[in-house]
Write an enzyme that holds these catalytic residues in place. Structure first.
Site, PDB file in Angstrom:
ATOM      1  N   ALA A 110       4.267 -55.222 104.388  1.00 10.23           N
ATOM      2  CA  ALA A 110       5.021 -56.215 105.161  1.00 10.23           C
ATOM      3  C   ALA A 110       4.603 -57.676 104.900  1.00 10.23           C
ATOM      4  O   ALA A 110       5.452 -58.506 104.552  1.00 10.23           O
ATOM      5  CB  ALA A 110       4.935 -55.867 106.643  1.00 10.23           C
TER       6      ALA A 110
ATOM      7  N   ARG B 129       4.973 -54.817  97.731  1.00 13.63           N
ATOM      8  CA  ARG B 129       5.375 -54.105  98.951  1.00 13.63           C
ATOM      9  C   ARG B 129       4.279 -54.321  99.987  1.00 13.63           C
ATOM     10  O   ARG B 129       3.243 -54.904  99.689  1.00 13.63           O
ATOM     11  CB  ARG B 129       5.685 -52.609  98.705  1.00 13.63           C
ATOM     12  CG  ARG B 129       4.958 -51.891  97.634  1.00 13.63           C
ATOM     13  CD  ARG B 129       3.487 -51.732  97.846  1.00 13.63           C
ATOM     14  NE  ARG B 129       3.184 -51.196  99.162  1.00 13.63           N
ATOM     15  CZ  ARG B 129       2.030 -51.319  99.764  1.00 13.63           C
ATOM     16  NH1 ARG B 129       1.030 -51.971  99.188  1.00 13.63           N
ATOM     17  NH2 ARG B 129       1.823 -50.811 100.967  1.00 13.63           N
TER      18      ARG B 129
ATOM     19  N   ARG C  66      14.936 -55.415 101.858  1.00 10.93           N
ATOM     20  CA  ARG C  66      14.375 -54.270 102.587  1.00 10.93           C
ATOM     21  C   ARG C  66      14.527 -54.549 104.083  1.00 10.93           C
ATOM     22  O   ARG C  66      14.195 -55.642 104.546  1.00 10.93           O
ATOM     23  CB  ARG C  66      12.894 -54.052 102.211  1.00 10.93           C
ATOM     24  CG  ARG C  66      12.728 -53.685 100.734  1.00 10.93           C
ATOM     25  CD  ARG C  66      11.332 -53.184 100.435  1.00 10.93           C
ATOM     26  NE  ARG C  66      11.104 -51.872 101.017  1.00 10.93           N
ATOM     27  CZ  ARG C  66       9.890 -51.302 101.099  1.00 10.93           C
ATOM     28  NH1 ARG C  66       8.831 -51.938 100.652  1.00 10.93           N
ATOM     29  NH2 ARG C  66       9.757 -50.097 101.629  1.00 10.93           N
TER      30      ARG C  66
ATOM     31  N   ASP D 112       4.866 -52.423 110.084  1.00 12.13           N
ATOM     32  CA  ASP D 112       5.991 -53.167 109.501  1.00 12.13           C
ATOM     33  C   ASP D 112       6.780 -53.929 110.556  1.00 12.13           C
ATOM     34  O   ASP D 112       7.428 -54.923 110.254  1.00 12.13           O
ATOM     35  CB  ASP D 112       6.909 -52.222 108.727  1.00 12.13           C
ATOM     36  CG  ASP D 112       6.233 -51.801 107.440  1.00 12.13           C
ATOM     37  OD1 ASP D 112       5.444 -50.833 107.473  1.00 12.13           O
ATOM     38  OD2 ASP D 112       6.427 -52.473 106.411  1.00 12.13           O
TER      39      ASP D 112
ATOM     40  N   ASN E 223       5.806 -48.026 110.970  1.00  4.89           N
ATOM     41  CA  ASN E 223       4.928 -48.099 109.797  1.00  4.89           C
ATOM     42  C   ASN E 223       5.361 -46.991 108.840  1.00  4.89           C
ATOM     43  O   ASN E 223       6.263 -46.197 109.137  1.00  4.89           O
ATOM     44  CB  ASN E 223       3.459 -47.965 110.213  1.00  4.89           C
ATOM     45  CG  ASN E 223       2.503 -48.307 109.074  1.00  4.89           C
ATOM     46  OD1 ASN E 223       2.655 -49.323 108.413  1.00  4.89           O
ATOM     47  ND2 ASN E 223       1.531 -47.441 108.816  1.00  4.89           N
TER      48      ASN E 223
HETATM   49  O1  MRU Z   1       7.104 -49.198 101.777  1.00  8.14           O
HETATM   50  P1  MRU Z   1       5.893 -50.074 101.833  1.00  8.14           P
HETATM   51  O2  MRU Z   1       4.848 -49.701 100.846  1.00  8.14           O
HETATM   52  O3  MRU Z   1       6.243 -51.544 101.790  1.00  8.14           O
HETATM   53  O4  MRU Z   1       5.290 -49.793 103.269  1.00  8.14           O
HETATM   54  C1  MRU Z   1       4.104 -50.445 103.631  1.00  8.14           C
HETATM   55  C2  MRU Z   1       3.576 -50.046 104.954  1.00  8.14           C
HETATM   56  O5  MRU Z   1       4.137 -49.256 105.668  1.00  8.14           O
HETATM   57  C3  MRU Z   1       2.329 -50.750 105.395  1.00  8.14           C
HETATM   58  O6  MRU Z   1       1.515 -49.922 106.145  1.00  8.14           O
HETATM   59  C4  MRU Z   1       2.720 -51.972 106.251  1.00  8.14           C
HETATM   60  O7  MRU Z   1       3.672 -52.741 105.579  1.00  8.14           O
HETATM   61  C5  MRU Z   1       1.564 -52.803 106.605  1.00  8.14           C
HETATM   62  S1  MRU Z   1       0.941 -53.682 105.230  1.00  8.14           S
HETATM   63  C6  MRU Z   1      -0.349 -54.653 105.716  1.00  8.14           C
END
Ligand code: MRU
Length: 346
Positions: A48, A46, A89, A237, A247
């Site tokens: 982004a 997980r 996603r 994200d 985010n």
């Molecule tokens: O649901 P997730 O864990 O994939 O969400 C991740 C985030 O919100 C992070 O802050 C974002 O992807 C930035 S990762 C460098």
């Protein structure tokens, strides 16, 4: 880095299983694209940029599975593989960025023999991973100067090595400041409901020897008001043309609290997280995840059975709360529309 988020090894994709951290450091191997898609959906991987790398590698695996006599059939099946990846996603635009990149490379090589196209796509997926690491280091370099000596930096979710090919975006900025010899410490929000802060950010920073203190999400305001937080840095994200930033859920609350307490709130993200086709954050699709993530903790119920639940996985922080967007090409401040477009030469 003392762990590897994702890698291409012996024609398989290997990922650290983030659903099992911090208890167990287990690496899963994937040899077909559908199980990579499932790993993205199920949050084995997980964050982004890491999702983007996984999608690219998943496609590279997928084209190895294709049985086709003609170019048309091959490209039709490639398109189906890309659709499966795209349906995993919805919020992190890096997923769609990586899929488009793989499609473009395949198209540019359409006339080559299929075996060559497969090899080219494999190399492209590995390049996406390698580039991401270099990009995170550049983000770190640009952002480190914004972190004062002696700072306590609050971060939300996990925008670290685990969320990227390694090094991280928000945690990349923190790592770079730490590597530059600054005496800094991190406050990590636990990040309900999935606990990326408690499970992943705390694990990653402790492994690296960067001082970290874990707090529950509802404690951020308390520490800000007491003057214990110097600045906030989070990942993203998807960033719209006006700088509005999607985010992890709870980021918006942190940003509002930071503004109220006159604490700079920074977003760190690669160019691949920009979605300049969207005028504002209102158009960013927000993933809603299963109610069980809210009603249960480690498989145990913490709410009455049958209670109605909402579980948006992301929120959008309006640009006016953001003191700067840190990218691999520099820091954008003020007029985000102009600054972000200038970064990509638009
Ligand atoms: O649901 P997730 O864990 O994939 O969400 C991740 C985030 O919100 C992070 O802050 C974002 O992807 C930035 S990762 C460098």
């Amino acid at each position: 880095m003392s762990f590897r988020t994702i890698e291409w090894r012996d024609n398989k994709v290997v990922m650290i299983d983030q659903t099992r951290l911090p208890g167990e450091e287990v690496y899963n191997e994937y040899s077909d694209f559908k199980s990579v898609a499932e790993a993205i959906r199920g949050m084995v991987i997980r964050g982004a940029p890491a999702i983007g790398v996984a999608a690219a590698m998943g496609i590279a695996l997928g084209v190895r599975e294709i049985i086709a006599d003609t170019q048309e059939s091959f490209f039709q099946q490639l398109s189906n593989i890309c659709d499966v990846m795209a349906a995993t996603r919805p919020t992190a635009v890096n997923l769609f960025w990586a899929i488009d990149r793989m499609k473009r490379v395949a198209e540019a090589n359409r006339s080559r023999p299929l075996a060559e196209i497969r090899e080219i796509l494999k190399l492209e997926a590995i390049r996406v991973e390698e580039e991401d690491l270099a990009i995170c280091r550049a983000i770190g370099k640009h952002g480190a100067s914004l972190i004062p000596e002696g700072a306590t930096v609050l971060t939300h979710c996990n925008a670290g090595g685990l969320a990227t090919a390694g090094y991280g975006t928000a945690l990349g900025v923190i790592r770079a400041a730490h590597e530059a010899g600054k005496n800094i410490q991190v406050f990590a929000d636990e990040t309900r409901p999935w606990l990326q802060g408690a499970r992943l950010t705390a694990w990653e920073l402790m492994k690296e020897g960067i001082p970290v203190t874990l707090i529950a999400d509802n404690m951020a305001g308390f520490f800000m008001k007491k003057g214990e937080i110097t600045c906030c840095v989070v990942g993203a994200d998807r960033i719209a043309a006006n700088g509005d930033t999607a985010n992890k859920i709870g980021t918006y609350s942190v940003a509002v609290l930071a503004k109220e307490n006159r604490i700079p709130f920074y977003v760190a993200a690669p160019i691949s997280t920009l979605d300049l086709t969207l005028e504002s954050g209102d158009a960013i699709p927000i993933e809603e995840r299963h109610s069980r993530e809210v009603t249960h903790l480690q498989g145990l119920p913490v709410a009455p059975e049958g209670v109605r639940v909402r579980n948006p996985a992301f929120d959008v922080t309006p640009a006016r709360y953001i003191a700067g967007i840190i990218t691999e090409r520099g820091v954008v401040r003020g007029d985000y529309e102009k600054g972000l477009r200038a970064l990509v030469g638009q």
